[in-house]
Every structure is written in C-alpha cells, then in structure tokens.
Design a protein around this motif. Sequence first.
Motif: not given
Length: 311
Positions: A203-213, A236-240
Amino acid sequence: MSGFLQPADQPVEGDDADAHRCELEIHDGSIATVGAFQVRRTLPRRVKRTIGQWCFVDHMGPGSVSDDHGLDVAPHPHIGLQTVTWLLDGAILHRDSLGTEQVIRPGQLNLMTAGNGVSHSEETVGVYSGPLHGVQLWVALPTDRRAIDPAFEHHRDLPAFELDHGDATVIIGSLGEVASPASLESEIVGADLRLRSGRDVIPLDPAFEYGIVVIDGPDVAVGDRVLTQGKLGYLGLGRDEFAIDSTGDTRVLLIGGVPCPDPLVMWWNYVAPSRAEIIEAHSDWADGHERYGTVASPLERLVVPGPPWSA
Ligand code: MN
C-alpha cells in the motif's frame, strides 16, 4: 555515518519531473568508503537528489568486523538532517554529543536528529566481532525544522504487518494502516520488506514519491523492470499501491515522502539550504564550536579540509 559525494553523485541540471509516472525508473548506485567499510550509495543520484526528504542511502556489507578491523567512524558533525540506522546483521555502538551511548542490533532503529548541530561516532572495535550488514539513511529536515535542538531516539520494537509472501516492518512513518513510534519531522516513510518468492502488493500514499533498494537476496521486479542490489528503483507520485515480484528470500528497503520543496546543498556531513551555511558549519566544527558538543569516544575526531568552493 560520514562521507563525501563522488562525481557520479553530484547534481545535474534539469531533474526529470516527467519521470514521476514511469513504472520503475532505475538509477545506478556508486561505491563509497565509510570508516573501514565499502558501501553502495543509491541516494543522492545525479538526477535524483531526494525521495521525499530522504537525501542519502548507504548500504553497508554484508561483511565482517573483528577486534582489529571494524566500522570505526570517528566523531564527526552533522547539521540539518536526521540519521536513520537499520541493521540486518551485527551490532554498532553509537555515541553522540548528547551523551548517548547506544548499541544498535537488527530490527532496531537509531534515529538521530542533528538540527543545528550534533556530533557522533559509530564503532565496532572492542564492542562487537562478527558479520555486519546494514543501512544508514539521511533525512533532510524541512526548512522550518532544520535549526531545532539535536535529539536521539532508539526504538527496540517496530511494528510489522503480514504480506501475502512475507512481511513489512515500518521503521519510520506509516505504511498502510501501520505506524512506527519514531518521531517524525516531515512526511516520510521507511520500511523493510521481507519478501519470499511470489508477488506482493504494497500500500502506498499517492501524495508520496517512493524509492526501493534491494538490500539482501535476489533481484525483484516491478512490472517488466528488474532491480538488482546496488541500484535505486524510483516509483513516482500518484500510486496507491505497487506490485513487487520476488524470486526468493529478498529484503527491500522502501523509502518515500512528499517531494522535498526546498533547495538542498549537501557537502560532507552537512545538509543546508546554502553553501554559506555549510561553510559556517564546517568552520564551527574546525574551531571546536559548542554547537557540536563532544563525543566520549576513544577515536580522534574527524577533521577534513573545507569545501572546494569555500576559498
Ligand atoms: Mn554520521
């Protein structure tokens, strides 16, 4: 920890805002040396300086430390940031100018807020021998919080929730319905995804951008993009939510946040809005200014020449 940015980590003009919607944007990492350890640095990248307020990601090990070869990061200063230390294996003794002396072990969080100035050391010699594996991340403090008093928190137990093929430990911030007890100075999240073979939906917050390592184990895939250790995957942004495929037992660090609106200058162990503030911070460290206090460490404090643009 402590380190200089290499040429491949330096900024370039025209950070690509249009990339916010791609499936998984992959950036090469670089190799750096921290104390006696080589680390893989996946943030900052030349065209990706920050993810939310996260501005620095070092993945250290797995390696081993002994009584005469360890991670010995001597006392050094920080301003304008928080350090997040998270281990997969081993132990490190953290000492700081607030008088903290705290051993960190896997599954625990050390969160140090530098604010207007703090100094610390990270040591293993005489403290711990054996395997060592972990990450250290920096979070830039927002402009209105960057001159706050320094602070340190240690969290022994962090919340986790089950995934279809693994679990997610929330180190800082919130993921889905689960919140870490660590204090927040900005809208960020950091989590450790322990994945077994299969597909998991995070689960993600659409207002956030994210990175994975990927910090342990085999590659993962997001859609048709494959991410190996030592690289940064940018969502990037905009994902739930996002779906991640693993072929085996893998650990993935997930970081995210509201994109950082502030200009950041990073040099050595300082994060500030301007070069002038970094020059002042570094001159204060050289002069033994009280803003950094003192660290009760057997190691001699680190002193380096000033930035090339300070002359
Ligand atoms: Mn440090």
